[in-house]
Write an enzyme that holds these catalytic residues in place. Structure first.
Site, short mmCIF file in Angstrom:
data_model
loop_
_atom_site.label_atom_id
_atom_site.label_comp_id
_atom_site.label_asym_id
_atom_site.label_seq_id
_atom_site.Cartn_x
_atom_site.Cartn_y
_atom_site.Cartn_z
CB CYS A 415 -17.47 -19.88 47.19
SG CYS A 415 -17.31 -19.02 45.24
CG ASN A 416 -17.73 -25.54 50.14
OD1 ASN A 416 -16.63 -25.58 50.87
ND2 ASN A 416 -19.02 -25.51 51.09
#
Ligand SMILES: Cc1ncc(COP(=O)(O)O)c(C=O)c1O
Length: 509
Positions: A415-416
């Site tokens: 999620c980055n």
């Protein structure tokens, strides 16, 4: 100090040769990292509270995803629930009053733990760090003259704040990272910080620790940014499991955390630590049960409750919230600095060993994303494996093979996306090629597009340490990685599952 097999090796470690190799490795480790001996109390904690890890032969290496809950924590919470009569906190009954008292005591414990003076700060209970970040994003008074400054290294739960800024036509900018260390480019960041509009509200959001590379970004940035006209929201979700955040010392406007990341339990509770003045300057887009002092249907009016109460929608998770106080006590007893030391020693050892592994032809197996030392970095290591010809090994297949050895690690972009894009050198054109595939784009398709275009990866493998980690966990991953020597995509075989929208889809599930 002699350490028994139980303390250093998970059950199920195959073979006596591996055993003696591990013993030798452990001795060398302790000599190289003598500080590790100061963390012996965590071996006792693991033996008493995480027996299940060794009983199952499980090497858990995803503490950045979630910490693990201790047996004694669950027992203490269960016993509290079994001894009390707890009701919905929104009334004056004894059951309600008991629940309210526990919730308010926990709020005070949180402020105490984070050294946040209650005169200046309050803690708003949320579902998780994401909900804390959203509370600020949706209520921040963005205007077309104002700005939102983010860093490339940010969780998507921070990136999503830009959608609120876009709606209000505020200017959104990103501060880039340096390669290969994935630290903030300080010169560029200073230029961007200088652009705050003194006549509007400006919000800067960054992570105290990267959930991708483990890099710890400077906390001194808070003062630097505030002095130049920014409100500062620190995403501390990946930082606080192994570091103390001293709120009174760094003066952030807002801090977001999830408690399961600190001590594994309970899930579903996070908080926003907010400077009272900064909280009062937010403009909530709605009201709900629990957040109003007064609301009228015919009068079409409402008066928001002051302070944290105006931000806690509906009924709080009043059964789980007391477990947060117990978790904080657990961290106090163990010592967050002891956990930090252990994580640093294990990370340092594993980084060194992984970077040494070579194929028979001399080429490295591992490509590391982020710093190769433990200077200003925490215990998350992001990497990919490559074959003897330098071709990427599919991280999804690696995850699957690790699972067969009962190693829990994490793969994907965590999620980055910004840190991942910088790490792999993905360009705007690469990303646009993926985006142009339209609404049907999924991670597997995106991986194909990127590999076809440039042979690059759009994801990585992450291993991370935490409060119950021991040398055996690090050693087992090292041995697993060394087992990839001379392997190719062909010899490793194909993956048998797919990932869509960050969810793992297996046949029949
Ligand atoms: C740095 C960081 N920020 C935010 C989050 C979001 O946390 P949660 O999913 O608990 O809301 C995470 C979770 O991985 C994280 O690592």
């Amino acid at each position: 100090m002699t350490v028994s097999r139980d303390q250093r090796m998970p059950e199920g470690t195959p073979g006596e040769t591996a055993h003696s190799d591990e013993l030798a490795a452990y001795d060398a480790f302790r000599q190289a990292w003598p500080d590790y001996q100061q963390t012996a109390r965590l071996d006792a904690f693991r033996a008493s509270d995480f027996e299940r890890l060794d009983a199952l032969g499980h090497s858990y290496l995803d503490y950045t995803g979630a910490s693990l809950y201790a047996t004694s924590h669950i027992k203490r919470h269960t016993s509290l629930l079994l001894q009390q009569v707890l009701g919905n906190p929104h009334s004056g009954s004894p059951a309600s009053a008991t629940a309210t008292a526990l919730v308010e005591e926990t709020r005070r414990e949180i402020l105490r733990y984070f050294h946040a003076s209650s005169a200046d700060y309050t803690a708003v209970f949320t579902q998780n760090a994401t909900a804390a970040l959203k509370l600020v994003g949706e209520a921040y008074p963005f205007t077309p003259q104002g700005r939102l400054l983010l860093t490339f290294d940010n969780h998507n739960s921070v990136n999503g704040i830009r959608e609120f800024a876009f709606r209000s036509k505020a200017r959104v900018e990103y501060a880039p990272l340096t390669v290969p260390e994935l630290r903030l480019d300080q010169l560029r960041l200073d230029e961007l910080l200088d652009r705050a509009n003194p006549n509007a509200r400006n919000l800067f959001v960054y992570p105290a620790q990267s959930n991708f590379s483990g890099v710890r970004h400077p906390l001194t940035l808070v003062d630097r940014a505030r002095a130049r006209g920014w409100d500062v929201l620190v995403d501390a979700a990946a930082f606080v499991p192994t570091n103390r955040l001293d709120v009174d010392r760094i003066h952030p406007d807002f801090v977001a955390v999830s408690f399961y990341k600190m001590f594994g339990y309970p899930t579903g509770v996070g908080c926003l630590i907010a400077r009272r003045e900064a909280l009062a300057a937010l403009d909530r887009p709605w009201f709900s049960g629990g957040t109003v002092n007064f609301a009228s249907v015919q009068g079409a009016a409402h008066i928001l409750a002051p302070h944290e109460a105006g931000f806690e929608d509906g009924t709080l998770n009043y059964l789980s919230i007391p477990a947060v106080a117990l978790g904080l006590q657990q961290l106090e007893t163990l010592g967050i600095d002891v956990i930090k030391t252990r994580v640093r020693c294990l990370t340092a050892w594993l980084l060194e060993r992984l970077l040494e592994i070579r194929h028979t032809n001399g080429r490295p197996i591992v490509r590391l994303y982020g710093p190769a030392t433990t200077v200003e970095r925490g215990g998350a290591i992001a990497l990919n494996f490559y074959d003897p010809e330098g071709r990427l090994l599919d991280y999804r297949r690696v995850e699957e093979l690790a699972a067969t050895e009962r190693i829990s690690l994490r793969t994907g972009c965590f999620c980055n996306p910004g840190a991942g894009e910088t790490a792999e050198g993905l360009t705007e054109d690469d990303m646009l090629a993926g985006v142009s595939a339209g609404a049907n784009i999924t991670l597997p398709r995106f991986l194909q597009v990127i590999q076809h275009r440039s042979g690059k990866s759009a994801g990585a493998i992450r291993v991370s340490f935490g409060l119950a980690s021991n040398f055996g966990d690090a050693y087992r991953f090292f041995r697993f990685a060394a087992g990839l020597r001379d392997q190719t995509r062909l010899t490793l075989g194909d993956i048998t599952f797919d990932i869509e929208s960050c969810r793992v889809i297996r046949d029949g599930s």
